[in-house]
Design a protein around this motif. Sequence first.
Motif, PDB file in Angstrom:
ATOM      1  N   SER A   9      -4.222   2.239  -8.376  1.00 56.24           N
ATOM      2  CA  SER A   9      -5.182   1.294  -7.816  1.00 56.24           C
ATOM      3  C   SER A   9      -5.293   1.472  -6.310  1.00 56.24           C
ATOM      4  O   SER A   9      -4.302   1.604  -5.610  1.00 56.24           O
ATOM      5  CB  SER A   9      -4.745  -0.141  -8.137  1.00 56.24           C
ATOM      6  OG  SER A   9      -5.556  -1.056  -7.457  1.00 56.24           O
ATOM      7  N   SER A  10      -6.520   1.445  -5.776  1.00 58.84           N
ATOM      8  CA  SER A  10      -6.732   1.615  -4.343  1.00 58.84           C
ATOM      9  C   SER A  10      -6.208   0.416  -3.566  1.00 58.84           C
ATOM     10  O   SER A  10      -6.063   0.480  -2.359  1.00 58.84           O
ATOM     11  CB  SER A  10      -8.229   1.802  -4.054  1.00 58.84           C
ATOM     12  OG  SER A  10      -8.955   0.666  -4.472  1.00 58.84           O
ATOM     13  N   THR A  11      -5.926  -0.680  -4.255  1.00 58.00           N
ATOM     14  CA  THR A  11      -5.398  -1.857  -3.574  1.00 58.00           C
ATOM     15  C   THR A  11      -3.899  -1.774  -3.403  1.00 58.00           C
ATOM     16  O   THR A  11      -3.309  -2.569  -2.688  1.00 58.00           O
ATOM     17  CB  THR A  11      -5.720  -3.132  -4.371  1.00 58.00           C
ATOM     18  OG1 THR A  11      -5.100  -3.026  -5.662  1.00 58.00           O
ATOM     19  CG2 THR A  11      -7.206  -3.300  -4.531  1.00 58.00           C
ATOM     20  N   THR A  12      -3.271  -0.795  -4.072  1.00 57.24           N
ATOM     21  CA  THR A  12      -1.813  -0.728  -4.003  1.00 57.24           C
ATOM     22  C   THR A  12      -1.317   0.544  -3.360  1.00 57.24           C
ATOM     23  O   THR A  12      -0.284   0.558  -2.711  1.00 57.24           O
ATOM     24  CB  THR A  12      -1.219  -0.827  -5.416  1.00 57.24           C
ATOM     25  OG1 THR A  12      -1.728   0.248  -6.201  1.00 57.24           O
ATOM     26  CG2 THR A  12      -1.602  -2.140  -6.067  1.00 57.24           C
ATOM     27  N   ILE A  13      -2.014   1.684  -3.544  1.00 56.22           N
ATOM     28  CA  ILE A  13      -1.550   2.958  -3.005  1.00 56.22           C
ATOM     29  C   ILE A  13      -2.705   3.615  -2.258  1.00 56.22           C
ATOM     30  O   ILE A  13      -3.772   3.816  -2.815  1.00 56.22           O
ATOM     31  CB  ILE A  13      -1.061   3.892  -4.122  1.00 56.22           C
ATOM     32  CG1 ILE A  13       0.025   3.183  -4.947  1.00 56.22           C
ATOM     33  CG2 ILE A  13      -0.557   5.199  -3.578  1.00 56.22           C
ATOM     34  CD1 ILE A  13       0.510   3.999  -6.112  1.00 56.22           C
ATOM     35  N   SER A  14      -2.494   3.965  -1.030  1.00 57.29           N
ATOM     36  CA  SER A  14      -3.555   4.587  -0.229  1.00 57.29           C
ATOM     37  C   SER A  14      -3.649   6.054  -0.556  1.00 57.29           C
ATOM     38  O   SER A  14      -2.747   6.651  -1.121  1.00 57.29           O
ATOM     39  CB  SER A  14      -3.249   4.389   1.260  1.00 57.29           C
ATOM     40  OG  SER A  14      -2.021   5.008   1.580  1.00 57.29           O
ATOM     41  N   SER A  16      -9.164  -0.189  -9.413  1.00 61.41           N
ATOM     42  CA  SER A  16      -9.038  -1.172  -8.342  1.00 61.41           C
ATOM     43  C   SER A  16      -9.892  -2.407  -8.590  1.00 61.41           C
ATOM     44  O   SER A  16      -9.757  -3.394  -7.889  1.00 61.41           O
ATOM     45  CB  SER A  16      -9.447  -0.540  -7.004  1.00 61.41           C
ATOM     46  OG  SER A  16     -10.825  -0.193  -7.028  1.00 61.41           O
ATOM     47  N   GLU A  60       0.813  -1.207   0.000  1.00 58.83           N
ATOM     48  CA  GLU A  60       0.000   0.000   0.000  1.00 58.83           C
ATOM     49  C   GLU A  60       0.854   1.268   0.000  1.00 58.83           C
ATOM     50  O   GLU A  60       0.408   2.318  -0.444  1.00 58.83           O
ATOM     51  CB  GLU A  60      -0.927   0.002   1.224  1.00 58.83           C
ATOM     52  CG  GLU A  60      -1.956  -1.124   1.208  1.00 58.83           C
ATOM     53  CD  GLU A  60      -2.905  -1.046   2.391  1.00 58.83           C
ATOM     54  OE1 GLU A  60      -2.700  -0.129   3.223  1.00 58.83           O
ATOM     55  OE2 GLU A  60      -3.820  -1.862   2.491  1.00 58.83           O
ATOM     56  N   ASN A  61       2.060   1.176   0.496  1.00 60.03           N
ATOM     57  CA  ASN A  61       2.896   2.385   0.616  1.00 60.03           C
ATOM     58  C   ASN A  61       3.957   2.458  -0.484  1.00 60.03           C
ATOM     59  O   ASN A  61       5.008   3.070  -0.290  1.00 60.03           O
ATOM     60  CB  ASN A  61       3.566   2.398   1.989  1.00 60.03           C
ATOM     61  CG  ASN A  61       4.429   1.160   2.221  1.00 60.03           C
ATOM     62  OD1 ASN A  61       4.314   0.186   1.478  1.00 60.03           O
ATOM     63  ND2 ASN A  61       5.278   1.202   3.230  1.00 60.03           N
ATOM     64  N   TYR A  62       3.696   1.843  -1.611  1.00 61.72           N
ATOM     65  CA  TYR A  62       4.686   1.836  -2.706  1.00 61.72           C
ATOM     66  C   TYR A  62       4.757   3.224  -3.341  1.00 61.72           C
ATOM     67  O   TYR A  62       3.748   3.785  -3.757  1.00 61.72           O
ATOM     68  CB  TYR A  62       4.297   0.799  -3.759  1.00 61.72           C
ATOM     69  CG  TYR A  62       5.358   0.555  -4.810  1.00 61.72           C
ATOM     70  CD1 TYR A  62       6.330  -0.425  -4.634  1.00 61.72           C
ATOM     71  CD2 TYR A  62       5.385   1.307  -5.973  1.00 61.72           C
ATOM     72  CE1 TYR A  62       7.300  -0.657  -5.586  1.00 61.72           C
ATOM     73  CE2 TYR A  62       6.360   1.079  -6.947  1.00 61.72           C
ATOM     74  CZ  TYR A  62       7.311   0.093  -6.746  1.00 61.72           C
ATOM     75  OH  TYR A  62       8.274  -0.135  -7.702  1.00 61.72           O
TER      76      TYR A  62
END
Length: 316
Positions: free
Chosen positions: A160-165, A185, A126-128
């Motif tokens: 994508s909401s699954t990878t970056i908040s 997402s 998520e923090n990528y």
Amino acid sequence: MSSADAAIGMMDGAYFVGRKELLDFFNNLLDLSLSKIEQTAPGAIACQVTDMIFPNCIPMARVNWEARSDYEYVQNYKLLQAAFSKHRVQRHVDVDKLIRAKYQDNLEFCQWLKAFYDQAAALAPENYDPVAVRSKGKGGRKFNQQHMSGKGRNGKYMASSTTISTAPGASASNTASNPLDTRASRPLRERMTSNGNNKKGPSEKEAELEHLNSELTQKVQELEMSIEEIEKERDQIVTDVEKERDFYFSKLRSIEVMLQVHQEKSAEEQEEFTVLTDKVFQILYAAAEDNLTVNAEGQVVEQVDEELNELLVDTV
């Protein structure tokens, strides 16, 4: 992960994704401003997407973002292929085609890469931070200056909401107002079935294509059979014509030999026959432009045009 990528066949809906959607996907996901599919040819983009799916699977410090030559492209693809092998991704990367930067080859690979990400995005952290990760690679900072969109830093243009908040302090309304975030997402197959513009799923399209392919195959077979029959008929006609030609040539050759024998005899003994022989030879050896014929009295004469002959008769 072999089962995930194996499910993406050539007839999958992923291969119907257009150029604009692919560019939006990469730009949104990696905070870039790519304008051409061919810009993915060096392999660095594929390395970073794969690094998001399998964190730390690729030493991003070794990725060359300023690659210009085929050799430098190949080094990036070696890192990518090593990551695929490590995680058992059953995807052959045709490096020789991709490094030529041809549109169609890179388009198909990008279509597959996007579909693979959509199926495996749950593994992405998520923090990528794509910008920071690129900065570690060779020429990464310069690449960021040239191609970074700048929209990802203020939370307006997220991947994508699954990878970056969402950015800290961003309101829920900002996220809801951006349909691209929600759409990115969602899994690929869900988007295709729920999108009103795609009335037919991949299975229906595949069935239609198979039916069309069957019809075309049948027509090709019918045409091939017709061509084969025509060729047989042509060969038979040629054979018959050659036989008839040889038949008449043989007869004429026999007559020629017989006449040559009589011609060699004494002119005193064969005076009348010699005259006849000369006439026959005149006919045998006449060229087409000589236009000779034999009249009703048996004399060898030049053939006269029928219209001219009728005119002469009327005059008399």
